[in-house]
Design a protein around this motif. Structure first.
Motif, PDB file in Angstrom:
ATOM      1  N   TYR A 101     -13.418   3.924  -3.590  1.00 37.05           N
ATOM      2  CA  TYR A 101     -12.223   4.777  -3.649  1.00 37.05           C
ATOM      3  C   TYR A 101     -11.042   4.092  -2.956  1.00 37.05           C
ATOM      4  CZ  TYR A 101      -8.961   8.450  -2.398  1.00 37.05           C
ATOM      5  OH  TYR A 101      -7.820   9.180  -2.200  1.00 37.05           O
ATOM      6  N   LEU A 102     -11.294   3.520  -1.783  1.00 38.19           N
ATOM      7  CA  LEU A 102     -10.215   2.832  -1.076  1.00 38.19           C
ATOM      8  C   LEU A 102      -9.712   1.631  -1.864  1.00 38.19           C
ATOM      9  CD1 LEU A 102     -11.629   2.949   2.577  1.00 38.19           C
ATOM     10  CD2 LEU A 102      -9.827   4.369   1.589  1.00 38.19           C
ATOM     11  N   TRP A 103     -10.631   0.930  -2.527  1.00 37.50           N
ATOM     12  CA  TRP A 103     -10.213  -0.216  -3.329  1.00 37.50           C
ATOM     13  C   TRP A 103      -9.331   0.232  -4.484  1.00 37.50           C
ATOM     14  CZ3 TRP A 103     -11.191  -1.751  -8.434  1.00 37.50           C
ATOM     15  CH2 TRP A 103     -10.817  -3.066  -8.734  1.00 37.50           C
ATOM     16  N   ARG A 104      -9.731   1.324  -5.169  1.00 37.17           N
ATOM     17  CA  ARG A 104      -8.905   1.822  -6.272  1.00 37.17           C
ATOM     18  C   ARG A 104      -7.563   2.332  -5.767  1.00 37.17           C
ATOM     19  NH1 ARG A 104     -14.023   3.883  -8.555  1.00 37.17           N
ATOM     20  NH2 ARG A 104     -13.722   5.760  -7.314  1.00 37.17           N
ATOM     21  N   ALA A 105      -7.568   3.023  -4.616  1.00 38.47           N
ATOM     22  CA  ALA A 105      -6.313   3.544  -4.078  1.00 38.47           C
ATOM     23  C   ALA A 105      -5.386   2.427  -3.635  1.00 38.47           C
ATOM     24  CB  ALA A 105      -6.599   4.486  -2.905  1.00 38.47           C
ATOM     25  N   SER A 106      -5.946   1.296  -3.226  1.00 39.20           N
ATOM     26  CA  SER A 106      -5.103   0.177  -2.780  1.00 39.20           C
ATOM     27  C   SER A 106      -4.525  -0.618  -3.943  1.00 39.20           C
ATOM     28  CB  SER A 106      -5.914  -0.761  -1.874  1.00 39.20           C
ATOM     29  OG  SER A 106      -6.933  -1.410  -2.617  1.00 39.20           O
ATOM     30  N   ARG A 107      -4.991  -0.360  -5.146  1.00 38.57           N
ATOM     31  CA  ARG A 107      -4.484  -1.046  -6.333  1.00 38.57           C
ATOM     32  C   ARG A 107      -4.130   0.005  -7.384  1.00 38.57           C
ATOM     33  NH1 ARG A 107      -5.638  -6.386  -6.257  1.00 38.57           N
ATOM     34  NH2 ARG A 107      -5.492  -6.536  -8.525  1.00 38.57           N
ATOM     35  N   PRO A 108      -3.102   0.800  -7.145  1.00 32.87           N
ATOM     36  CA  PRO A 108      -2.769   1.893  -8.072  1.00 32.87           C
ATOM     37  C   PRO A 108      -2.221   1.361  -9.392  1.00 32.87           C
ATOM     38  CG  PRO A 108      -1.042   1.652  -6.446  1.00 32.87           C
ATOM     39  CD  PRO A 108      -2.148   0.720  -6.032  1.00 32.87           C
ATOM     40  N   HIS A 109      -2.214   2.230 -10.356  1.00 35.31           N
ATOM     41  CA  HIS A 109      -1.662   1.854 -11.659  1.00 35.31           C
ATOM     42  C   HIS A 109      -0.150   1.979 -11.628  1.00 35.31           C
ATOM     43  CE1 HIS A 109      -0.379   2.531 -15.870  1.00 35.31           C
ATOM     44  NE2 HIS A 109      -1.289   1.596 -16.116  1.00 35.31           N
ATOM     45  N   ALA A 110       0.506   0.976 -12.183  1.00 36.89           N
ATOM     46  CA  ALA A 110       1.962   1.002 -12.334  1.00 36.89           C
ATOM     47  C   ALA A 110       2.288   0.386 -13.681  1.00 36.89           C
ATOM     48  CB  ALA A 110       2.654   0.247 -11.204  1.00 36.89           C
ATOM     49  N   ALA A 111       3.393   0.796 -14.248  1.00 37.81           N
ATOM     50  CA  ALA A 111       3.757   0.319 -15.574  1.00 37.81           C
ATOM     51  C   ALA A 111       5.263   0.124 -15.655  1.00 37.81           C
ATOM     52  CB  ALA A 111       3.291   1.303 -16.644  1.00 37.81           C
TER      53      ALA A 111
ATOM     54  N   SER B  16      12.607  -0.965 -14.995  1.00 34.90           N
ATOM     55  CA  SER B  16      12.159   0.383 -14.610  1.00 34.90           C
ATOM     56  C   SER B  16      10.644   0.374 -14.458  1.00 34.90           C
ATOM     57  CB  SER B  16      12.575   1.409 -15.667  1.00 34.90           C
ATOM     58  OG  SER B  16      12.163   2.698 -15.280  1.00 34.90           O
ATOM     59  N   ILE B  17      10.175   0.677 -13.259  1.00 35.96           N
ATOM     60  CA  ILE B  17       8.743   0.654 -12.937  1.00 35.96           C
ATOM     61  C   ILE B  17       8.297   2.070 -12.600  1.00 35.96           C
ATOM     62  CG2 ILE B  17       6.969  -0.247 -11.390  1.00 35.96           C
ATOM     63  CD1 ILE B  17       8.740  -2.675 -10.925  1.00 35.96           C
ATOM     64  N   ARG B  18       7.287   2.541 -13.310  1.00 38.74           N
ATOM     65  CA  ARG B  18       6.706   3.854 -13.027  1.00 38.74           C
ATOM     66  C   ARG B  18       5.466   3.676 -12.158  1.00 38.74           C
ATOM     67  NH1 ARG B  18       4.499   5.836 -17.950  1.00 38.74           N
ATOM     68  NH2 ARG B  18       2.493   5.093 -17.171  1.00 38.74           N
ATOM     69  N   ILE B  19       5.463   4.329 -11.001  1.00 35.49           N
ATOM     70  CA  ILE B  19       4.343   4.252 -10.052  1.00 35.49           C
ATOM     71  C   ILE B  19       3.504   5.514 -10.226  1.00 35.49           C
ATOM     72  CG2 ILE B  19       3.687   4.015  -7.644  1.00 35.49           C
ATOM     73  CD1 ILE B  19       6.502   2.859  -7.166  1.00 35.49           C
ATOM     74  N   ASP B  20       2.216   5.338 -10.467  1.00 33.71           N
ATOM     75  CA  ASP B  20       1.333   6.464 -10.771  1.00 33.71           C
ATOM     76  C   ASP B  20       0.414   6.808  -9.610  1.00 33.71           C
ATOM     77  OD1 ASP B  20       2.445   6.548 -13.291  1.00 33.71           O
ATOM     78  OD2 ASP B  20       0.959   5.197 -14.151  1.00 33.71           O
ATOM     79  N   GLU B  21       0.866   6.633  -8.394  1.00 40.26           N
ATOM     80  CA  GLU B  21       0.029   6.918  -7.219  1.00 40.26           C
ATOM     81  C   GLU B  21       0.947   7.176  -6.037  1.00 40.26           C
ATOM     82  OE1 GLU B  21      -3.640   7.529  -5.509  1.00 40.26           O
ATOM     83  OE2 GLU B  21      -3.471   6.629  -7.484  1.00 40.26           O
ATOM     84  N   SER B  22       0.493   7.992  -5.108  1.00 47.63           N
ATOM     85  CA  SER B  22       1.252   8.192  -3.886  1.00 47.63           C
ATOM     86  C   SER B  22       1.343   6.878  -3.110  1.00 47.63           C
ATOM     87  CB  SER B  22       0.594   9.270  -3.022  1.00 47.63           C
ATOM     88  OG  SER B  22       0.652  10.528  -3.661  1.00 47.63           O
ATOM     89  N   LEU B  23       2.425   6.716  -2.389  1.00 47.48           N
ATOM     90  CA  LEU B  23       2.645   5.486  -1.627  1.00 47.48           C
ATOM     91  C   LEU B  23       2.171   5.696  -0.199  1.00 47.48           C
ATOM     92  CD1 LEU B  23       6.192   4.466  -2.931  1.00 47.48           C
ATOM     93  CD2 LEU B  23       3.951   3.663  -3.689  1.00 47.48           C
TER      94      LEU B  23
ATOM     95  N   ASN C 246      -1.636   1.140  -0.169  1.00 43.25           N
ATOM     96  CA  ASN C 246      -1.061   0.376  -1.276  1.00 43.25           C
ATOM     97  C   ASN C 246       0.371  -0.073  -1.024  1.00 43.25           C
ATOM     98  OD1 ASN C 246       0.494   2.746  -1.684  1.00 43.25           O
ATOM     99  ND2 ASN C 246      -1.068   3.577  -3.047  1.00 43.25           N
ATOM    100  N   ALA C 247       0.873   0.072   0.208  1.00 41.66           N
ATOM    101  CA  ALA C 247       2.258  -0.299   0.491  1.00 41.66           C
ATOM    102  C   ALA C 247       2.487  -1.791   0.254  1.00 41.66           C
ATOM    103  CB  ALA C 247       2.613   0.072   1.925  1.00 41.66           C
ATOM    104  N   ARG C 248       1.587  -2.620   0.751  1.00 44.34           N
ATOM    105  CA  ARG C 248       1.745  -4.056   0.566  1.00 44.34           C
ATOM    106  C   ARG C 248       1.643  -4.425  -0.906  1.00 44.34           C
ATOM    107  NH1 ARG C 248       4.359  -7.415   3.191  1.00 44.34           N
ATOM    108  NH2 ARG C 248       3.486  -6.471   5.074  1.00 44.34           N
ATOM    109  N   TRP C 249       0.767  -3.759  -1.630  1.00 48.08           N
ATOM    110  CA  TRP C 249       0.638  -4.032  -3.067  1.00 48.08           C
ATOM    111  C   TRP C 249       1.950  -3.737  -3.791  1.00 48.08           C
ATOM    112  CZ3 TRP C 249       1.544  -0.698  -7.043  1.00 48.08           C
ATOM    113  CH2 TRP C 249       1.201  -1.137  -8.322  1.00 48.08           C
ATOM    114  N   LEU C 250       2.639  -2.662  -3.428  1.00 47.44           N
ATOM    115  CA  LEU C 250       3.894  -2.320  -4.085  1.00 47.44           C
ATOM    116  C   LEU C 250       4.927  -3.429  -3.892  1.00 47.44           C
ATOM    117  CD1 LEU C 250       5.772  -0.349  -5.543  1.00 47.44           C
ATOM    118  CD2 LEU C 250       6.290   0.675  -3.311  1.00 47.44           C
ATOM    119  N   GLU C 251       5.042  -3.927  -2.666  1.00 49.31           N
ATOM    120  CA  GLU C 251       5.997  -5.005  -2.410  1.00 49.31           C
ATOM    121  C   GLU C 251       5.691  -6.217  -3.286  1.00 49.31           C
ATOM    122  OE1 GLU C 251       6.432  -6.043   1.672  1.00 49.31           O
ATOM    123  OE2 GLU C 251       6.260  -3.974   2.372  1.00 49.31           O
TER     124      GLU C 251
END
Length: 673
Positions: A462-472, A499-506, A510-515
């Motif tokens: 779960y933590l692994w999936r949450a750390s790599r959320p889906h974005a498009a 335009s990037i759609r983020i499909d998970e809470s920040l 996943n903060a570092r992944w977003l950057e």
């Protein structure tokens, strides 16, 4: 009379704890007190509408369950490494306690296979089977489990059961079924073999294969085959002979009693005890004795972790069964009150010389099918078990242990699910991994490590999936106001805008992944000058997520890139306001988008306004007329003889949008010719 009956039926369909509203209208304080009491004592709710018809149905169900529970309780006590009479003790007062505190109308509480196996594992770690300390450890386990369940219920912490995902629970039950069935083979073969893990059990049986007792095998093997046939073939045979489906099902459920009776007769007639066949022997006659759990700190320190695991596993299994059966009658259960009910049952079991109990699937289904209407059916079952303890225990002296082992094997093999691994592999490789890890660790390392490993793997995945959320990356679907993934749809994009759609809470996960994601996408597109973060699916932004958004503004391309986060919804706190981001950023030149992308079909109006305010060139953005201008243009085209659909397509909006705008701004729109 019809109205009265209907009212009684409706009261039975209501969940426990809701009937307290029937207090006199002139006594609001009394109604509140009655409702508060009914929440913790559900018997005060359903007991008000109890009548003779309900009593009859409960008594019939109690008789059927009692017939089924007597051999099961003896067998599960054997599985737990305890004297068979302890199984009877664990089937009396716990049922009464659940009838008072439980919310399920049909759940049958008592010894179950998985909890019995976990009890044997935990108690065996502190004492040898057959010793007084072993029995004391089992009683203490029941007390600790009951206290933990009751405390969790009072603190409204039933959500902790969610730590066990379905793949983990399914894998654990499957592995437990294999372990239990393997552990009983020694009783079917009449050999002495030990082992706490599956390889050790198989090795012990293989080493003792030359010691098989043919008389024990002659009893155990036919009993096993008979019980398998009863489970699958007896009901269809009885239906063909003229019995109704319901009657045939009830008779089939009594198959273990027939096996017990037949093997007792065979043991007496053939003097099997003298031929080396292990018999149950003398069972103390009478009601459960008063017992006290141990208060030894060292023993409690060794047992509290197994007790916690037993509590969680038992609660999950019990609530799953209770919710399934309640849904069939459109009833509800209260999970937190179920914690209290199961806690009271285990405490009652401890003080009556029993071991941990929970709701059993097979017995609950039988109780449901037999017509039980209220938890009183469980209390009547307890009376039947008490009568059996008083008068029938001498008849069980010559019962072969192999018959009880056959009962256990047939019962637990139905828990082994060999289809789920394939289904999980096709659906989710991560869930398949958690499922298989739980099975393998349970088989090779024991039940406690199996549960812990399953929970740990589930949380890590779960933590692994949450750390790599889906974005498009998204663009506008032509002639609509909708924005879709550019990899899945034919959409319109602007080279200068990303335009990037983020499909998970920040969050901090996943903060570092977003950057990294934003910087990589911007680096791959040299023409990009403006970035939109579409946060419509972002429910929460914690401090790490906010810091990541601020950090994106400090990237090397900050002088010519602008980031505009489009606000989403806060979890329970309303929208995530962009002005909060502005205040927290404490930096000039951080444009923030409007609440949503423009409904005027413009693709980049939010970032266009932000770009204007911060000195961006206007020609970087597509020009977007306002609603009135577009409506007037379309009306002019229509007046010139163009069709509505063709005119809207030329302007770049849908017909539906045009008509809606025209209705909103009719005074500003040119009338159609």
């Amino acid at each position: 009379m019809a109205g009265t009956a209907a009212g009684q039926d409706r009261s039975l369909m209501e969940p426990a704890g809701t009937e307290g509203s029937a207090a006199p209208p002139g006594a609001p304080g009394q109604r509140q007190r009655a409702h508060a009491l009914a929440q913790y004592f559900p018997i005060l709710g359903w007991g008000r509408s109890y009548n003779g018809a309900v009593l009859t149905r409960d008594l019939v169900a109690a008789v059927v369950v009692t017939i089924m529970l007597i051999p099961q309780s003896l067998a599960y006590a054997l599985l737990a490494g305890l004297p068979p009479v302890v199984g009877l003790y664990a089937s009396i007062l716990p049922l009464v306690a659940y009838a008072i505190f439980g919310t399920s109308r049909t759940l049958a509480v008592g010894p179950v296979a998985v909890v019995s196996l976990m009890t044997a594992s935990a108690a065996g770690a502190v004492a040898a089977q057959g010793t007084a300390l072993y029995l004391e450890a089992a009683i203490t386990l029941a007390a600790l489990s009951g206290i933990m369940l009751a405390v969790l219920g009072l603190l409204r912490m039933g959500f902790l059961a969610n730590l066990l995902s379905h793949p983990v629970i399914s894998g654990f039950i499957t592995a437990s079924g294999i372990l239990i069935a393997t552990s009983q083979l020694k009783h079917i073969l009449g050999v002495s073999a030990g082992g706490d893990t599956w390889p050790a059990m198989l090795g012990g049986i293989a080493a003792a294969i030359d010691q098989i007792n043919p008389w024990t095998l002659a009893i155990g093997l036919p009993a096993t085959l008979f019980l398998f046939w009863v489970r699958k073939g007896l009901k269809p045979l009885l239906v063909r002979l003229g019995l109704t489906q319901h009657a045939a099902d009830i008779v089939a459920k009594a198959g273990p009693v027939a096996a017990v009776a037949a093997t007792i007769v065979a043991a007496l007639a053939l003097d099997l005890g003298a031929r080396g066949v292990n018999l149950v022997g003398a069972i103390p006659q009478g009601l459960p004795p008063f017992a006290l759990p141990s208060t030894n700190p060292d023993l409690i320190a060794q047992l509290w972790v197994p007790a916690l695991l037993i509590s969680i596993i038992g609660f999950v299994e019990s609530v799953s069964v209770a919710q399934t059966l309640a849904a069939k009658r459109r009833q509800r259960i209260a999970p937190n009150q179920e914690l209290i009910g199961l806690g009271a049952s285990n405490i009652a079991s401890a003080f009556s010389g029993g071991y941990p109990v929970t709701g059993g699937f097979a017995r609950s289904v039988v109780n449901f099918d037999a017509g039980a209407e209220t938890p009183a059916a469980g209390a009547y079952t307890a009376v039947g078990i008490a009568l059996a303890g008083l008068f029938l225990t001498p008849l069980l002296f010559s019962l072969p242990i192999a018959t009880l082992a056959a009962t256990i094997i047939v019962a637990v093999l139905s828990l082994v699910d060999l289809k789920t691994p394939g289904q999980l592999w096709r659906y989710s490789k991560a869930d398949f991994a958690a499922h298989m890890v739980t099975i393998v660790i349970t088989l090779v390392a024991g039940v406690e490590l199996g549960v812990i490993a399953g929970v740990a793997v589930g949380l890590l995945l779960y933590l692994w999936r949450a750390s790599r959320p889906h974005a498009a990356i998204v663009g506008r679907v032509p002639e609509t106001e909708h924005f879709r993934n550019i990899d899945r749809h034919d959409v319109f994009t602007v080279p200068h805008v990303l335009s990037i759609r983020i499909d998970e809470s920040l969050t901090y996960l996943n903060a570092r992944w977003l950057e990294e994601y934003v910087l990589e996408e911007v680096a791959d597109r040299p023409a990009v000058r403006h970035v939109i973060l579409m946060c419509s699916a972002v429910n929460e932004i914690d401090a790490s997520g906010l810091e990541s958004l601020e950090g994106d503004q400090s990237s090397p391309r900050r002088r010519r890139d602008r980031i505009a986060p489009v606000r989403g919804q806060g979890a329970g706190h309303g929208p995530v306001e962009p002005h909060r981001f502005r205040r927290r950023a404490q930096r000039p030149g951080v444009p923030v988008a409007e609440p949503r992308l423009s409904r005027a079909c413009g693709q980049w109006r939010p970032v266009r306004g932000a770009a204007r305010r911060h000195g961006a060139r206007d020609d970087l953005m597509p020009r977007i007329p306002d609603k009135d201008a577009r409506c007037r243009r379309i009306a002019a085209l229509i007046a010139a003889g163009r069709g509505v659909c063709e005119s809207c397509r030329e302007i770049g909006i849908s017909e539906k949008t045009f008509y809606r705008w025209r209705a909103e701004h009719r005074s500003n729109a040119t009338p159609l010719a």
